[in-house]
Design a protein around this motif. Structure first.
Motif, mmCIF file in Angstrom:
data_model
loop_
_atom_site.group_PDB
_atom_site.id
_atom_site.type_symbol
_atom_site.label_atom_id
_atom_site.label_comp_id
_atom_site.label_asym_id
_atom_site.label_seq_id
_atom_site.Cartn_x
_atom_site.Cartn_y
_atom_site.Cartn_z
ATOM 1 N N LEU A 160 0.844 -1.199 0.000
ATOM 2 C CA LEU A 160 0.000 0.000 0.000
ATOM 3 C C LEU A 160 0.873 1.241 0.000
ATOM 4 C CD1 LEU A 160 -2.747 1.447 0.286
ATOM 5 C CD2 LEU A 160 -2.495 1.219 2.773
ATOM 6 N N ARG A 161 0.728 2.057 -1.035
ATOM 7 C CA ARG A 161 1.379 3.368 -1.100
ATOM 8 C C ARG A 161 0.271 4.400 -1.002
ATOM 9 N NH1 ARG A 161 3.820 -0.023 -4.789
ATOM 10 N NH2 ARG A 161 6.090 -0.193 -4.699
ATOM 11 N N LEU A 162 0.191 5.079 0.131
ATOM 12 C CA LEU A 162 -0.953 5.945 0.417
ATOM 13 C C LEU A 162 -0.504 7.363 0.728
ATOM 14 C CD1 LEU A 162 -4.055 5.966 0.807
ATOM 15 C CD2 LEU A 162 -3.638 5.503 3.231
ATOM 16 N N LEU A 163 -1.073 8.308 -0.007
ATOM 17 C CA LEU A 163 -0.835 9.727 0.199
ATOM 18 C C LEU A 163 -2.093 10.304 0.834
ATOM 19 C CD1 LEU A 163 0.953 12.217 -0.260
ATOM 20 C CD2 LEU A 163 0.084 12.322 -2.602
ATOM 21 N N VAL A 164 -1.994 10.743 2.068
ATOM 22 C CA VAL A 164 -3.150 11.211 2.832
ATOM 23 C C VAL A 164 -3.132 12.727 2.908
ATOM 24 C CG1 VAL A 164 -4.397 11.063 5.019
ATOM 25 C CG2 VAL A 164 -3.078 9.095 4.200
ATOM 26 N N GLY A 165 -4.179 13.350 2.411
ATOM 27 C CA GLY A 165 -4.273 14.801 2.446
ATOM 28 C C GLY A 165 -5.205 15.277 3.544
ATOM 29 N N CYS A 166 -4.656 16.031 4.480
ATOM 30 C CA CYS A 166 -5.446 16.662 5.545
ATOM 31 C C CYS A 166 -5.218 18.164 5.467
ATOM 32 C CB CYS A 166 -5.036 16.127 6.914
ATOM 33 S SG CYS A 166 -5.307 14.358 7.133
ATOM 34 N N VAL A 167 -5.446 18.720 4.308
ATOM 35 C CA VAL A 167 -5.186 20.131 4.055
ATOM 36 C C VAL A 167 -6.512 20.866 3.877
ATOM 37 C CG1 VAL A 167 -2.928 19.664 3.059
ATOM 38 C CG2 VAL A 167 -4.940 19.720 1.575
ATOM 39 N N ASP A 168 -6.460 22.185 4.005
ATOM 40 C CA ASP A 168 -7.700 22.956 3.996
ATOM 41 C C ASP A 168 -7.742 24.031 2.913
ATOM 42 O OD1 ASP A 168 -5.847 24.699 4.976
ATOM 43 O OD2 ASP A 168 -6.805 25.014 6.925
ATOM 44 N N ASN A 169 -6.948 23.831 1.851
ATOM 45 C CA ASN A 169 -6.967 24.835 0.793
ATOM 46 C C ASN A 169 -6.681 24.198 -0.559
ATOM 47 O OD1 ASN A 169 -3.880 25.334 0.092
ATOM 48 N ND2 ASN A 169 -4.043 25.112 2.324
ATOM 49 N N ALA A 170 -7.126 24.888 -1.616
ATOM 50 C CA ALA A 170 -7.028 24.350 -2.977
ATOM 51 C C ALA A 170 -5.590 24.221 -3.443
ATOM 52 C CB ALA A 170 -7.817 25.244 -3.936
ATOM 53 N N ALA A 171 -4.738 25.165 -3.086
ATOM 54 C CA ALA A 171 -3.348 25.127 -3.541
ATOM 55 C C ALA A 171 -2.641 23.872 -3.038
ATOM 56 C CB ALA A 171 -2.604 26.375 -3.077
ATOM 57 N N ALA A 172 -2.862 23.522 -1.787
ATOM 58 C CA ALA A 172 -2.233 22.326 -1.229
ATOM 59 C C ALA A 172 -2.759 21.063 -1.906
ATOM 60 C CB ALA A 172 -2.473 22.266 0.276
ATOM 61 N N ARG A 173 -4.051 21.043 -2.211
ATOM 62 C CA ARG A 173 -4.612 19.874 -2.903
ATOM 63 C C ARG A 173 -4.061 19.774 -4.323
ATOM 64 N NH1 ARG A 173 -9.473 20.981 0.219
ATOM 65 N NH2 ARG A 173 -9.993 19.134 1.470
ATOM 66 N N ARG A 174 -3.857 20.894 -4.974
ATOM 67 C CA ARG A 174 -3.272 20.845 -6.325
ATOM 68 C C ARG A 174 -1.859 20.264 -6.273
ATOM 69 N NH1 ARG A 174 -5.863 25.999 -6.925
ATOM 70 N NH2 ARG A 174 -3.895 27.073 -6.480
ATOM 71 N N ALA A 175 -1.099 20.614 -5.253
ATOM 72 C CA ALA A 175 0.255 20.069 -5.113
ATOM 73 C C ALA A 175 0.211 18.568 -4.916
ATOM 74 C CB ALA A 175 0.962 20.745 -3.941
ATOM 75 N N ILE A 176 -0.770 18.078 -4.169
ATOM 76 C CA ILE A 176 -0.916 16.644 -3.954
ATOM 77 C C ILE A 176 -1.361 15.951 -5.239
ATOM 78 C CG2 ILE A 176 -2.260 14.886 -2.736
ATOM 79 C CD1 ILE A 176 -2.324 16.782 -0.324
ATOM 80 N N ALA A 177 -2.319 16.552 -5.948
ATOM 81 C CA ALA A 177 -2.874 15.944 -7.157
ATOM 82 C C ALA A 177 -1.814 15.712 -8.216
ATOM 83 C CB ALA A 177 -3.994 16.822 -7.714
ATOM 84 N N VAL A 178 -0.812 16.585 -8.277
ATOM 85 C CA VAL A 178 0.251 16.450 -9.278
ATOM 86 C C VAL A 178 0.965 15.115 -9.129
ATOM 87 C CG1 VAL A 178 2.489 17.390 -9.991
ATOM 88 C CG2 VAL A 178 0.577 18.928 -9.582
ATOM 89 N N THR A 179 1.011 14.588 -7.921
ATOM 90 C CA THR A 179 1.708 13.323 -7.674
ATOM 91 C C THR A 179 1.120 12.193 -8.499
ATOM 92 O OG1 THR A 179 2.106 14.063 -5.401
ATOM 93 C CG2 THR A 179 2.443 11.728 -5.866
ATOM 94 N N LEU A 180 -0.184 12.256 -8.758
ATOM 95 C CA LEU A 180 -0.856 11.184 -9.482
ATOM 96 C C LEU A 180 -0.901 11.432 -10.986
ATOM 97 C CD1 LEU A 180 -1.773 10.714 -6.518
ATOM 98 C CD2 LEU A 180 -3.977 9.989 -7.429
#
Length: 286
Positions: free
Chosen positions: A116-136
């Motif tokens: 299991l390779r799991l990236l868990v996002g507990c962020v509260d803003n769009a910019a941080a989610r965009r940074a996470i989304a790039v990983t995929l």
């Protein structure tokens, strides 16, 4: 028929046994602080690696609503949690004090041979989610196949919110996501594909408050982060056991509702704009 999510291991189902995991948790504030401890408990006795990522420091107003004490004020949240959890659970907990960056933080997935390779996002803003989304989105210099990384995203309002799970950012890549004959699901729409609005911040008339400030202002309930963390922890528990069959959970505790969406070809086909037979090819008759 119910489908069980296959995160890339050959072992799926209740007889899967212990699953090795590499988990990167981004955001150690309101939800992340509570979830980090829950994850450590779930990883007891398992071969696993846990990384915490957050550049923020503990502030005095965080103490009443987040997983911190007065003595933590001024220290980095990720550092405080990492040392505390490492001592409590007698395990290694790595941490980073930099904002999440795919090339820097997700390279650990390329170094690991985890089920299991799991990236868990507990962020509260769009910019941080965009940074996470790039990983995929595409392979990185770390060399890992992006579809083997699963993104679990959590978010909330005052007393409502959602937890979303997926690993695919492009609709076309969801073809043959399901194997009907085996009851397995190999791919799901990433949180950014399930809810594209999460990547686009609405106009902000004033600086965005953090979770603790939002509670003080009445914009978040005082127990909402623990609720979100508990639901997210349930996903991780089931992913580790090889029994997870959910792709999204929505709750509203003002209305007293909790709705879990299964990993289902019809739901996925609607999100992807594909025919159900494209995401779950019928088993050929002999």
């Amino acid at each position: 028929m119910p489908y069980v999510i296959d995160t890339g291991s050959d072992r799926v189902g209740p007889d899967r046994g212990e699953c090795g995991a590499t988990i990167v948790l981004v955001g150690c504030g309101g939800t992340g602080g509570f979830l980090a401890e829950a994850v450590c408990r779930l990883l007891i006795g398992r071969a696993s690696r846990l990384y915490l990522v957050d550049p923020d420091r503990v502030e005095l107003h965080n103490v009443a609503r987040q997983a911190f004490d007065r003595r933590d004020v001024g220290r980095f949240k990720a550092e405080v949690l990492a040392f505390r959890l490492a001592c409590r659970f007698e395990r290694e907990v790595s941490f980073s004090l930099l904002p999440y960056n795919r090339e820097l933080h997700a390279r650990v997935f390329g170094d690991a041979s985890s089920d299991l390779r799991l990236l868990v996002g507990c962020v509260d803003n769009a910019a941080a989610r965009r940074a996470i989304a790039v990983t995929l989105d595409a392979p990185s210099r770390g060399g890992w196949p992006p579809q083997q990384i699963w993104w679990l995203d959590s978010g909330n309002g005052r007393n409502s919110g959602q937890v979303l799970l997926g690993n695919i950012t492009r609709p076309e890549a969801l073809r043959r996501a399901f194997i009907p004959a085996q009851g397995r699901c190999r791919a799901l729409p990433a949180p950014s594909l399930q809810r594209p609005d999460l990547l686009h911040a609405p106009p902000e008339p004033r600086p965005q408050p953090d979770c603790a400030e939002a509670v003080a202002d009445g914009e978040q309930g005082p127990t909402i982060n623990q609720i979100v963390a508990s639901i997210a922890a349930s996903y991780i528990e089931k992913l580790l056991a090889g029994t997870c069959a959910w792709m999204a959970s929505y709750f509203d505790f003002d209305d007293g509702t909790l709705r879990c969406l299964p990993a289902d070809p019809k739901i996925v086909s609607e999100i992807a704009g594909l025919h159900p037979n494209a995401v779950a090819p019928p088993t050929a008759r002999r």
